[in-house]
Design a protein around this motif. Structure first.
Motif, PDB file in Angstrom:
ATOM      1  N   GLY A 199       0.656  -1.322  -0.002  1.00  0.00           N
ATOM      2  CA  GLY A 199      -0.027  -0.111  -0.033  1.00  0.00           C
ATOM      3  C   GLY A 199       0.928   1.374   0.002  1.00  0.00           C
ATOM      4  N   ILE A 200       1.970   1.167  -0.372  1.00  0.00           N
ATOM      5  CA  ILE A 200       2.917   2.459  -0.403  1.00  0.00           C
ATOM      6  C   ILE A 200       2.929   2.856  -2.034  1.00  0.00           C
ATOM      7  CG2 ILE A 200       5.108   3.303   0.158  1.00  0.00           C
ATOM      8  CD1 ILE A 200       5.508   1.337   2.344  1.00  0.00           C
ATOM      9  N   VAL A 201       2.892   4.017  -2.354  1.00  0.00           N
ATOM     10  CA  VAL A 201       3.108   4.628  -3.365  1.00  0.00           C
ATOM     11  C   VAL A 201       4.580   5.126  -3.767  1.00  0.00           C
ATOM     12  CG1 VAL A 201       2.300   6.281  -5.429  1.00  0.00           C
ATOM     13  CG2 VAL A 201       0.555   5.448  -3.479  1.00  0.00           C
ATOM     14  N   THR A 202       5.155   4.311  -4.925  1.00  0.00           N
ATOM     15  CA  THR A 202       6.607   4.968  -4.884  1.00  0.00           C
ATOM     16  C   THR A 202       6.475   6.013  -6.128  1.00  0.00           C
ATOM     17  OG1 THR A 202       7.371   2.769  -4.538  1.00  0.00           O
ATOM     18  CG2 THR A 202       8.807   4.169  -6.027  1.00  0.00           C
ATOM     19  N   VAL A 203       7.014   7.285  -5.897  1.00  0.00           N
ATOM     20  CA  VAL A 203       7.199   8.431  -6.817  1.00  0.00           C
ATOM     21  C   VAL A 203       8.474   8.499  -7.246  1.00  0.00           C
ATOM     22  CG1 VAL A 203       6.638  10.723  -7.280  1.00  0.00           C
ATOM     23  CG2 VAL A 203       5.237   9.309  -5.753  1.00  0.00           C
ATOM     24  N   PHE A 204       8.823   8.464  -8.596  1.00  0.00           N
ATOM     25  CA  PHE A 204      10.024   8.774  -9.432  1.00  0.00           C
ATOM     26  C   PHE A 204      10.112   9.912 -10.091  1.00  0.00           C
ATOM     27  CE2 PHE A 204      10.915   4.265  -9.165  1.00  0.00           C
ATOM     28  CZ  PHE A 204      11.846   4.127  -8.378  1.00  0.00           C
ATOM     29  N   SER A 205      11.277  10.758 -10.331  1.00  0.00           N
ATOM     30  CA  SER A 205      11.507  11.680 -11.043  1.00  0.00           C
ATOM     31  C   SER A 205      11.697  10.992 -12.577  1.00  0.00           C
ATOM     32  CB  SER A 205      12.542  12.642 -10.837  1.00  0.00           C
ATOM     33  OG  SER A 205      13.767  11.795 -10.549  1.00  0.00           O
ATOM     34  N   ALA A 206      11.456  11.722 -13.579  1.00  0.00           N
ATOM     35  CA  ALA A 206      11.796  10.787 -15.044  1.00  0.00           C
ATOM     36  C   ALA A 206      12.951  11.139 -15.438  1.00  0.00           C
ATOM     37  CB  ALA A 206      10.618  11.736 -15.944  1.00  0.00           C
ATOM     38  N   HIS A 265       6.356  17.288  -5.653  1.00  0.00           N
ATOM     39  CA  HIS A 265       5.230  17.921  -5.737  1.00  0.00           C
ATOM     40  C   HIS A 265       4.321  16.943  -5.909  1.00  0.00           C
ATOM     41  CE1 HIS A 265       2.993  21.626  -6.742  1.00  0.00           C
ATOM     42  NE2 HIS A 265       2.038  20.857  -7.395  1.00  0.00           N
ATOM     43  N   VAL A 266       4.157  15.765  -6.817  1.00  0.00           N
ATOM     44  CA  VAL A 266       3.104  14.587  -6.831  1.00  0.00           C
ATOM     45  C   VAL A 266       3.117  14.188  -5.461  1.00  0.00           C
ATOM     46  CG1 VAL A 266       2.513  12.903  -8.217  1.00  0.00           C
ATOM     47  CG2 VAL A 266       3.420  14.845  -9.506  1.00  0.00           C
ATOM     48  N   ALA A 267       4.351  13.751  -5.001  1.00  0.00           N
ATOM     49  CA  ALA A 267       4.477  12.979  -3.604  1.00  0.00           C
ATOM     50  C   ALA A 267       3.481  13.721  -2.613  1.00  0.00           C
ATOM     51  CB  ALA A 267       5.727  12.728  -3.260  1.00  0.00           C
ATOM     52  N   LYS A 292       9.653   2.723 -15.340  1.00  0.00           N
ATOM     53  CA  LYS A 292       8.450   2.155 -16.137  1.00  0.00           C
ATOM     54  C   LYS A 292       7.596   1.244 -15.707  1.00  0.00           C
ATOM     55  CE  LYS A 292      11.769   3.541 -19.665  1.00  0.00           C
ATOM     56  NZ  LYS A 292      12.948   2.853 -20.945  1.00  0.00           N
ATOM     57  N   ALA A 293       7.977   1.086 -14.321  1.00  0.00           N
ATOM     58  CA  ALA A 293       7.061  -0.227 -13.568  1.00  0.00           C
ATOM     59  C   ALA A 293       5.767   0.386 -13.780  1.00  0.00           C
ATOM     60  CB  ALA A 293       7.790  -0.232 -12.259  1.00  0.00           C
ATOM     61  N   PRO A 294       4.805  -0.769 -13.873  1.00  0.00           N
ATOM     62  CA  PRO A 294       3.500  -0.037 -14.078  1.00  0.00           C
ATOM     63  C   PRO A 294       2.801   0.267 -12.594  1.00  0.00           C
ATOM     64  CG  PRO A 294       3.780  -2.619 -14.487  1.00  0.00           C
ATOM     65  CD  PRO A 294       5.229  -1.932 -14.556  1.00  0.00           C
ATOM     66  N   TRP A 295       3.680  -0.051 -11.583  1.00  0.00           N
ATOM     67  CA  TRP A 295       2.990   0.078 -10.208  1.00  0.00           C
ATOM     68  C   TRP A 295       3.406   1.220  -9.490  1.00  0.00           C
ATOM     69  CZ3 TRP A 295       5.297  -4.795 -11.477  1.00  0.00           C
ATOM     70  CH2 TRP A 295       6.314  -5.112 -11.416  1.00  0.00           C
ATOM     71  N   VAL A 296       4.416   2.170 -10.316  1.00  0.00           N
ATOM     72  CA  VAL A 296       5.092   3.212  -9.917  1.00  0.00           C
ATOM     73  C   VAL A 296       4.311   4.798 -10.513  1.00  0.00           C
ATOM     74  CG1 VAL A 296       6.978   2.208  -9.091  1.00  0.00           C
ATOM     75  CG2 VAL A 296       7.106   3.640 -11.379  1.00  0.00           C
ATOM     76  N   VAL A 297       4.658   5.885  -9.933  1.00  0.00           N
ATOM     77  CA  VAL A 297       4.261   7.021 -10.552  1.00  0.00           C
ATOM     78  C   VAL A 297       5.375   7.901 -11.008  1.00  0.00           C
ATOM     79  CG1 VAL A 297       3.101   9.106 -10.100  1.00  0.00           C
ATOM     80  CG2 VAL A 297       2.079   7.144  -9.226  1.00  0.00           C
ATOM     81  N   THR A 298       5.664   8.164 -12.104  1.00  0.00           N
ATOM     82  CA  THR A 298       6.781   8.683 -12.804  1.00  0.00           C
ATOM     83  C   THR A 298       6.481  10.013 -13.306  1.00  0.00           C
ATOM     84  OG1 THR A 298       7.993   6.572 -13.165  1.00  0.00           O
ATOM     85  CG2 THR A 298       8.639   8.717 -14.506  1.00  0.00           C
ATOM     86  N   VAL A 299       7.277  11.241 -12.808  1.00  0.00           N
ATOM     87  CA  VAL A 299       6.861  12.557 -13.112  1.00  0.00           C
ATOM     88  C   VAL A 299       7.667  13.353 -14.163  1.00  0.00           C
ATOM     89  CG1 VAL A 299       5.880  14.582 -12.105  1.00  0.00           C
ATOM     90  CG2 VAL A 299       5.771  12.335 -10.729  1.00  0.00           C
ATOM     91  N   ALA A 300       6.996  14.054 -15.079  1.00  0.00           N
ATOM     92  CA  ALA A 300       7.871  14.880 -15.701  1.00  0.00           C
ATOM     93  C   ALA A 300       7.850  16.138 -15.349  1.00  0.00           C
ATOM     94  CB  ALA A 300       7.223  14.772 -17.389  1.00  0.00           C
ATOM     95  N   TYR A 334      -0.901  17.533 -17.226  1.00  0.00           N
ATOM     96  CA  TYR A 334      -0.324  18.099 -16.126  1.00  0.00           C
ATOM     97  C   TYR A 334      -1.501  17.969 -14.952  1.00  0.00           C
ATOM     98  CZ  TYR A 334       2.542  22.121 -14.762  1.00  0.00           C
ATOM     99  OH  TYR A 334       3.511  23.073 -14.323  1.00  0.00           O
ATOM    100  N   VAL A 335      -0.588  17.593 -13.645  1.00  0.00           N
ATOM    101  CA  VAL A 335      -1.421  17.188 -12.560  1.00  0.00           C
ATOM    102  C   VAL A 335      -2.154  18.148 -12.217  1.00  0.00           C
ATOM    103  CG1 VAL A 335       0.545  17.802 -10.880  1.00  0.00           C
ATOM    104  CG2 VAL A 335      -0.882  16.100 -10.432  1.00  0.00           C
ATOM    105  N   ASN A 336      -3.269  17.854 -11.513  1.00  0.00           N
ATOM    106  CA  ASN A 336      -4.418  18.728 -11.100  1.00  0.00           C
ATOM    107  C   ASN A 336      -4.723  18.346  -9.731  1.00  0.00           C
ATOM    108  OD1 ASN A 336      -6.938  20.010 -10.435  1.00  0.00           O
ATOM    109  ND2 ASN A 336      -7.072  20.374 -12.777  1.00  0.00           N
TER     110      ASN A 336
END
Length: 475
Positions: free
Chosen positions: A300-307, A417-419, A323-331, A460-462
């Motif tokens: 249940g932990i969300v992993t966030v990466f910079s692109a 910022h997304v985290a 590119k892992a389908p279970w992480v969030v990668t941010v431009a 763009y994240v909202n």
């Protein structure tokens, strides 16, 4: 509200059906026919004179088992660190020892402990999430208080955090500050990983992690709230590896998040680092970073990466694990809603399917979303005061605040910022799973019609729409 709930339920159901029916193109990630040996490790061994730093992943659900430790010892591998939750060991080993390890049916993969880089570029300001904090309907849904990420634990897996800064005060807002220690050359036996906890300042030579932490959840105490972070109510946990970083250091941060999840209610971990030599590659399910982030996802932990900061060319996302389908990668975008030139891009049409733990996943070579990463004002280390964004500081920051804040740009600034937004979402709805979080971010992002998905992801994240959707899914 009911309609939105039904909509997201439909999307989630469709997503699960898709992952069930798509045929796999790879073997099961946790059960390869034989141990996978990293090509970078193989290349390094050709010229290595002595032992090299390697990361060994074993077939185990709960850390490194005694029989696996015995395997290392029987091969004469006597120096290294073993993890407690993850089935991973960092070792010093020769080519002959690695060759023998690769023959063992207990080993999943062996990878080089590659050097990584933090992903900040030149200096710079940030857009806020004030609408979330000032919306009266959201305040009422949140028990009468503004949504601030209260109580959500966010790990800053970076160079460290200066907890002597009032915006990131150690002991209250920065609830834990850890100095990671994974120097394999400093150990003289095979030992479990240890951490130095309760360190007020772990960011003494970089300033990178302190800036990232301020973006996630700085309180703005030294600016009267002007330079408040995205989730000032979040509980920040610093995991510092220093100015130099390698794969094993970052995995130590993932391990810490797992072993201390209950203690600090850890739900998010943000990572602003990467490997430019791993750009343009396919997702690799055997990479130890992917094995670690999948376990975080399961917990249940969300992993966030910079692109990454190697744009504007295609095929520049700095790490297959992004590119892992279970992480969030941010431009990274600018304040006008455009994509920053330096922001790394994926590749059009590149992707595939892979089976991990019996489930088929689809991966794509693209970011998840884009967020502010140009001209970002955030916390600086108090002492010594580095130059960092000296030129832009004078342009953007009032003189009275320059001792406490600095400007930086990069996807390193976009990821936290997304985290922070995810922390807001999880306060609004603590029951959200990592897959629901990612889906909401994608479905609520603002379209960027001048760009393709492989450049900017869903858009763009909202923050306002994302938190609103999180509240609505509670019904």
């Amino acid at each position: 509200m009911k309609l939105k709930t039904a909509f997201f339920s439909f999307i989630l159901m469709a997503s699960m059906i898709y992952t069930t029916i798509v045929p796999a193109t790879n073997t099961k990630a946790n059960e390869p026919a034989k141990a996978v040996v990293d090509s970078a490790l193989t290349h390094n061994l050709l010229t290595a004179i002595g032992p090299v730093e390697a990361i060994v992943t074993f077939k185990s659900k709960e850390g490194v088992q005694p029989e696996q430790l015995k395997l290392l010892e029987n091969l004469g591998i006597t120096k290294g660190l073993t993890l407690n939750e993850l089935p991973i060991a960092g070792v010093l080993a020769t080519k002959s020892q690695i060759d023998q390890l690769a023959q063992s049916d207990q080993v999943v993969s062996i990878y080089l402990n590659k050097k990584l880089q933090y992903e900040n570029a030149e200096a710079t300001d940030i857009t806020g999430v004030d609408q979330v904090r000032t919306d009266d309907a959201m305040r009422k849904l949140n028990g009468g208080l503004p949504v601030t990420g209260k109580g959500i634990g966010v790990v800053i897996n970076d160079s460290g955090v200066d907890g002597t800064h009032k915006d990131l005060e150690y002991g209250s807002h920065l609830v834990q500050n850890v100095l990671g220690a994974t120097n394999l050359h400093a150990v003289d036996s095979l030992l479990p990983i240890t951490y130095i906890e309760n360190v007020p300042n772990t960011d003494t030579s970089s300033g990178h992690g302190t800036h990232v932490a301020g973006i996630v959840g700085g309180t703005g105490a030294m600016s009267g709230g002007k330079y408040e972070g995205v989730a000032p109510g979040a509980n920040l946990i610093g995991y510092g590896s220093g100015a130099a970083i390698a794969m094993l250091d970052t995995i130590g941060g993932f391990e810490y998040a797992l072993t201390h999840q209950q203690q600090y209610n850890i739900r998010v971990i943000t990572n602003s680092w990467g490997d430019t030599s791993d750009a343009g590659t396919d997702f690799d399910p055997y990479n130890p970073i992917n094995i670690a982030t999948k376990k975080l996802y399961d917990r249940g932990i969300v992993t966030v990466f910079s692109a990454g900061n190697s744009g504007p060319d295609a095929k520049t996302i700095s790490g297959n694990y992004k590119k892992a389908p279970w992480v969030v990668t941010v431009a990274a975008g600018d304040k006008s809603g455009k994509l920053a030139d330096f922001s790394s891009r994926g590749e059009e049409g590149r992707g595939g399917t892979v089976t991990v733990d019996g489930q088929t996943w689809k991966w794509d070579d693209q970011p998840t979303v884009t967020s502010p990463g140009v001209d970002i004002i955030s916390t600086r280390v108090i002492s010594p005061i580095p130059l960092l964004g000296a030129t832009d500081d004078a342009q953007y920051i009032e003189p009275a605040y320059i001792p406490y804040y600095t400007t930086m740009s990069g996807t390193s600034m976009a990821a936290p910022h997304v985290a922070g937004i995810i922390a807001l979402m999880l306060e609004a709805n603590p029951l959200l799973s990592p897959s629901e979080v990612k889906l909401i971010l994608e479905q609520t992002a603002t379209a960027m019609p001048d760009y393709a998905a492989w450049e900017v992801g869903a858009g763009y994240v909202n923050a306002y729409k994302a938190v609103d959707a999180a509240f609505n899914l509670k019904d």
